[in-house]
Structures are given as structure tokens and as C-alpha cells.
Design a protein around this motif. Structure first.
Motif, PDB file in Angstrom:
ATOM      1  N   UNK A 128      44.440  38.211  39.926  1.00 44.68           N
ATOM      2  CA  UNK A 128      45.296  39.205  40.868  1.00 44.68           C
ATOM      3  C   UNK A 128      44.317  40.438  40.793  1.00 44.68           C
ATOM      4  N   UNK A 129      43.835  40.705  39.573  1.00 41.68           N
ATOM      5  CA  UNK A 129      42.964  42.131  39.583  1.00 41.68           C
ATOM      6  C   UNK A 129      41.658  41.800  40.628  1.00 41.68           C
ATOM      7  N   UNK A 130      41.175  40.768  40.597  1.00 36.06           N
ATOM      8  CA  UNK A 130      39.835  40.318  41.461  1.00 36.06           C
ATOM      9  C   UNK A 130      40.284  40.545  42.681  1.00 36.06           C
ATOM     10  N   UNK A 131      41.532  40.010  43.233  1.00 39.69           N
ATOM     11  CA  UNK A 131      42.029  40.074  44.637  1.00 39.69           C
ATOM     12  C   UNK A 131      42.250  41.425  45.131  1.00 39.69           C
ATOM     13  N   UNK A 132      42.890  42.368  44.083  1.00 36.62           N
ATOM     14  CA  UNK A 132      43.093  43.970  44.386  1.00 36.62           C
ATOM     15  C   UNK A 132      41.604  44.582  44.480  1.00 36.62           C
ATOM     16  N   UNK A 133      40.777  44.296  43.506  1.00 35.41           N
ATOM     17  CA  UNK A 133      39.412  45.005  43.799  1.00 35.41           C
ATOM     18  C   UNK A 133      38.607  44.618  44.996  1.00 35.41           C
TER      19      UNK A 133
ATOM     20  N   UNK B  57      39.943  47.039  29.886  1.00 37.70           N
ATOM     21  CA  UNK B  57      38.630  47.856  30.179  1.00 37.70           C
ATOM     22  C   UNK B  57      38.089  47.913  31.558  1.00 37.70           C
ATOM     23  N   UNK B  58      38.297  46.669  32.124  1.00 35.83           N
ATOM     24  CA  UNK B  58      37.674  46.165  33.508  1.00 35.83           C
ATOM     25  C   UNK B  58      38.779  47.371  34.543  1.00 35.83           C
ATOM     26  N   UNK B  59      40.221  47.192  34.298  1.00 33.43           N
ATOM     27  CA  UNK B  59      41.039  47.709  35.073  1.00 33.43           C
ATOM     28  C   UNK B  59      41.001  49.295  34.932  1.00 33.43           C
ATOM     29  N   UNK B  60      40.756  49.823  33.720  1.00 36.58           N
ATOM     30  CA  UNK B  60      40.587  51.200  33.397  1.00 36.58           C
ATOM     31  C   UNK B  60      39.318  51.756  33.944  1.00 36.58           C
ATOM     32  N   UNK B  61      38.304  51.110  34.158  1.00 39.12           N
ATOM     33  CA  UNK B  61      37.140  51.636  34.625  1.00 39.12           C
ATOM     34  C   UNK B  61      37.376  51.850  36.095  1.00 39.12           C
ATOM     35  N   UNK B  62      37.898  51.051  36.731  1.00 37.83           N
ATOM     36  CA  UNK B  62      38.133  50.947  38.146  1.00 37.83           C
ATOM     37  C   UNK B  62      38.998  52.109  38.434  1.00 37.83           C
ATOM     38  N   UNK B  63      40.114  52.094  37.924  1.00 36.34           N
ATOM     39  CA  UNK B  63      41.129  53.312  38.131  1.00 36.34           C
ATOM     40  C   UNK B  63      40.555  54.849  37.888  1.00 36.34           C
ATOM     41  N   UNK B  64      39.364  54.614  36.930  1.00 35.92           N
ATOM     42  CA  UNK B  64      38.988  55.914  36.770  1.00 35.92           C
ATOM     43  C   UNK B  64      38.053  56.240  37.997  1.00 35.92           C
ATOM     44  N   UNK B  65      37.187  55.481  38.166  1.00 43.52           N
ATOM     45  CA  UNK B  65      36.419  55.357  39.274  1.00 43.52           C
ATOM     46  C   UNK B  65      37.129  55.811  40.584  1.00 43.52           C
TER      47      UNK B  65
END
Length: 500
Positions: free
Chosen positions: A157-162, A251-259
Motif C-alpha cells: 500500500x505504501x509503495x502504491x501511495x508513493x 521510518x520510510x513512511x516518516x521520511x516521506x511524510x517529512x519531505x
């Protein structure tokens, strides 16, 4: 499973001989490993051109067995061959269809593939067919799905959202971009909530997930030595794997949200916008955002508050805590008694941790300017402590990453390191020189008489190539697999054994 046939026999022999050769530094055994690998590739290509053989479980098992060989040996001296094998296996699975993976053996192969395919989807920031409704349900129609597979579902789900987030760069209209950004941010927040719910379910399933051990060598003067660090241990490898995968997804989620939050705010400031201006008003008033139930922005002020609150929840300290959990877990995976494959399982988490730790501006993002000024003045404030801890974890992580390469012999980690900061650990220059001075495939010279002129140097392809060029070439190969009539398993070794 029926008689495994020559393909699976050669594939298993290749991997076993490869690891024996590494453990004993046996050049002759390594020659035998590559010889068996070349024969396995030849037999696999034959099977893929036979309509009946292509769909046999034995062919799928052989294809999957060749993947760890590439993981440890990296026959192309780049990331391309592993990506080819990984996407080739995924394509074979896709062509077989989800119902062919309900039996125990093919389902187990599928479950192992889902982890590496999830990593590949996140790496290329693209959705995977394995995250679709059919592929997430049909193989488990007559059995239960464990917590590990449920975690992978969230990763897909995360990959599709990215992938949707990346399309924001193509949006030119400012109002549309603000609306799309807020939707994407809300979707990411919902996935983050799904991860938290998954973790609560895991806590109900197990009484103990992990615990902390004191440093094994607390007297060492070198604080960058991994033995000077507290480490996490786990009741078993299954829990070690799901916990590190969970922290890595967080962590991946947090980095993307931060960006996204930084970009969202920067673009508004660059256009001299405020939460009361038209762009934010339109985005907030027309949006029906799938976020946490109590956090759906419906007014301009709520949208601005949502961005600030989300950024604060995913600040630098939050990411450092997740990173520290990953780094403290690595020694458990590297224990001798754990065998070979745990080294592969921890590669992705340590890569993501290193990417965060090697940020060129540590500690800056959501620490206030006032806090930074006070920290600089006292040298003991939050930013100073944060940066010192981040630098220490970075050095410890680099030492642990070197262990993956030099002690565990994980060749793919070596090639990932050579690709530069995009993939985490930069390769030490002395190790890189050793790689350059020796051929990847020891059979290249002995088989040169079988190889047409111009193909004898294929073992060195990717050597010294630009990291982005390697990345683009690998992604093009993955895209080509998705529409090919037959899966492709490319390697310089395959060229030398074609027609032999």
C-alpha cells in the motif's frame, strides 16, 4: 512436488557450492558454483519455453533458488542481475496466477517473494501487482494469513501511495497540487495508522517481542565500536524479522511524510501563500480526505494545522528512535548461529537506516531555531545530543554494513554500497579497489572459447557506471518483465552458457 529435474538440482548445487567456496576461500569450488549456475540458467530458459514445464512448481522453485545466488555473488558486478532475477520470478508468479499458489509449496515461495518484491516496489516507488486485491486474498483462501504477510500488505500500500506522491511533480496548477498533496499526505497518515494497528495486533499475539542487552564490551574506548552499544535481541528470527521490517516501514513512511510537509510549506512560502489564501482555501474546502477519523481537514486553518501536526509527529527525533531500533537489532541477525539468510533479511532495514543517518543536515528539520541557538551556545542542548547520537549510530551502522560484505559475503550489499548515498552505505575505497581488481565470474576466462567476441567482458558490466544509470537500467528491465510473454533471467553467465 514431482521430481525436481535438472533445473532445480543445478540451482541448489550452485548456491551450496558458492557458500562453501566463500566459507573455505576455495577458488576451485567457486568455479564449480558458477558452472552449476550457468547450467541452471540454461535449463531454466528451456523450461520457460516449454508451456507445460513453465507452470510446474519445480520451475518456480528453481527460479527462486537462483535469486539468493545472485544476492551473494552479483554476477554482473552491479545490481542489475539480482533485479532481473527478482522481477523474473515475480513475472513467472504473475503468469501462473494467484490460484496456483494455494498449495503449500508454491504458497511458501510466494510468501518469500512478497518480502523482496515489496522492497523492490518501495525502491522503485511503484505499485506491485502483488499488492492487488486478488493477490492479497486468493492464495490464502483456504488458510490463514500470518502477521508477516499482513505487514507486507501495508508495505505494498505504501509503495502504491508513493507512486502517487511522485506524480505531484507533473502537476502544474497550484490549486490542484495543494489538493493532491493534502490527499496524499492524508493517505500516508492512514497507512501509518494501519502500521500502528498492526503492531497492536502483534503485541496481542506475542507476550514478548524483544528486549535490550547491555554492551558486550562496555570497556572499549571506541564508542563507534558495535560492541560498545546496547543491542536488541528477539525470541526467534520470525519476530526479529517482522519487528525490523515494521520499524523500517515506519521510518520510510516518516521520511516521506517529512519531505512532503517540508515541500508543502516551502512551496506555499515561495508563492507567498498563507492558510487563508485561495490555494489553501480551495484545497481544504473541496477535499474529502481519507485520513485518521479525527484529523480530516475541512477548513484552511485545519489544513495548515494538519500539516504542522503531521510534521511534528514525524520529526527528526522520531526518525532517530526508529533508526536506533534498527541499528541495535543488526548484531542479532549477524550471529554465526543464524546462518546466511538473516543477513539478507537485515540488508533493507540497515540501508534505510543509513540513508536517514547520512542526511547532510542532521538535526535541522523540526527543531526550532530558538532551540538550535540555545544548543549551540551550551553544546549540551537537544540538537547537540541528537547530532552526537546520530553520528555515532552512523559510524556503528557503517561498521555493521561492512560486516555484511566482508564476513557474510553478501555481494548485493557490496554493489548497493557502490551505488552511493541513494542506497545507503558508500563503499570504502580499499574494498572497492579489491572488487575492481578481481573478476566477478571466475568462469569467464575458462569459458571464453565458448563466448562470441564482444561478450567476454559482460562480467564487468556496470563496473564504474554511474549509480543513476544503473538505477534506470534496472528499472527499465523491471518494466520490460511486466509485459514480456516469458520471464527473463539475465546474467553474463547466461550468455556464456547459451547454446552450450
Amino acid at each position: 512436488m514431482q521430481d525436481p529435474g535438472q533445473t532445480l538440482r543445478y540451482a541448489a548445487k550452485a548456491f551450496a557450492a558458492s557458500r562453501l567456496a566463500f566459507a573455505n576461500n576455495d577458488a576451485e569450488m567457486r568455479m564449480r558454483a558458477f558452472d552449476a549456475y550457468g547450467k541452471a540458467l540454461r535449463e531454466l530458459q528451456k523450461a520457460l519455453w516449454d508451456r507445460d514445464a513453465m507452470y510446474r512448481d519445480e520451475t518456480l522453485a528453481a527460479a527462486r533458488t537462483l535469486v539468493p545466488f545472485e544476492l551473494f555473488e552479483c554476477t554482473s558486478n552491479s545490481m542489475r542481475s539480482w533485479n532481473s532475477h527478482e522481477s523474473g520470478t515475480a513475472r513467472l508468479v504473475q503468469m501462473r496466477g494467484p490460484r496456483r499458489h494455494q498449495a503449500p509449496i508454491p504458497k511458501q515461495i510466494l510468501e518469500g517473494l512478497r518480502y523482496t518484491s515489496m522492497i523492490q516496489a518501495l525502491q522503485y516507488r511503484k505499485a506491485s501487482f502483488l499488492g492487488s486485491q486478488d493477490w492479497s486474498t486468493v492464495p490464502w483462501q483456504f488458510s490463514s494469513k500470518d502477521s508477516r504477510q499482513k505487514l507486507y500488505d501495508i508495505g505494498f500500500q505504501l509503495a502504491a501511495t508513493i507512486e502517487g506522491v511522485d506524480r505531484l511533480a507533473e502537476v502544474q496548477n497550484a490549486s490542484e497540487k495543494a489538493l493532491t498533496s493534502s490527499r496524499s499526505l492524508s493517505q500516508l497518515a492512514q497507512i501509518d495508522s494501519n502500521l500502528d494497528n498492526w503492531y497492536r495486533g502483534l503485541c496481542q499475539e506475542y507476550n514478548v517481542l524483544c528486549w535490550m542487552l547491555p554492551p558486550s564490551n562496555p570497556q572499549t574506548p571506541d564508542l563507534n565500536d558495535p560492541s560498545s552499544m546496547q543491542t536488541l535481541v528477539f525470541p526467534d528470527m520470525d519476530r526479529a524479522h517482522v519487528m525490523t521490517a515494521f520499524w523500517t516501514l515506519k521510518l520510510t513512511m516518516s521520511m516521506i511524510i517529512n519531505q512532503m510537509c517540508v515541500r508543502f510549506t516551502a512551496e506555499a512560502q515561495a508563492d507567498d501563500l498563507s492558510p487563508s489564501t485561495t490555494i489553501f482555501h480551495e484545497a481544504a474546502s473541496t477535499s474529502t480526505l481519507p485520513s485518521r477519523p479525527s484529523s480530516i481537514p475541512s477548513t484552511p486553518s485545519q489544513l495548515a494545522h494538519f500539516v504542522r501536526a503531521t510534521a511534528q509527529a514525524h520529526n527528526a527525533q522520531h526518525r532517530l528512535d526508529l533508526t536506533a531500533n534498527i541499528v541495535r537489532s543488526v548484531p542479532y541477525f549477524l550471529r554465526d548461529e543464524m546462518g546466511l539468510m538473516p543477513a539478507h533479511m537485515i540488508l533493507w532495514p540497515i540501508r534505510v537506516a543509513l540513508y536517514e543517518l547520512q542526511d547532510s543536515q542532521p538535526g535541522i528539520d523540526y527543531l526550532s531555531q530558538e532551540t538550535l541557538q540555545q544548543s549551540t551556545a551550551t553544546a549540551q542542548g537537544p540538537a547537540s545530543v541528537y547530532n552526537l547520537e546520530k553520528q555515532r549510530l552512523s559510524k556503528v551502522s557503517s561498521a555493521l554494513y561492512d560486516h555484511l560484505i566482508e564476513v557474510k559475503g553478501l555481494g548485493y550489499a557490496r554493489q548497493v554500497g557502490r551505488a552511493g548515498r541513494r542506497w545507503g552505505r558508500p563503499m570504502p575505497s580499499d574494498v572497492d579497489k579489491q572488487i575492481e581488481s578481481s573478476p566477478t565470474d571466475p568462469t569467464a576466462e575458462s569459458n571464453s572459447s565458448k563466448t562470441p567476441q564482444g561478450q567476454q567482458d559482460l562480467a564487468g558490466q556496470g563496473r564504474g557506471n554511474d549509480a543513476d544509470a544503473d538505477f534506470r537500467a534496472s528499472w527499465k528491465a523491471v518494466q520490460r518483465q511486466a509485459t514480456s510473454q516469458r520471464p527473463e533471467f539475465t546474467s553474463p553467465v547466461a550468455e556464456r552458457y547459451r547454446g552450450v
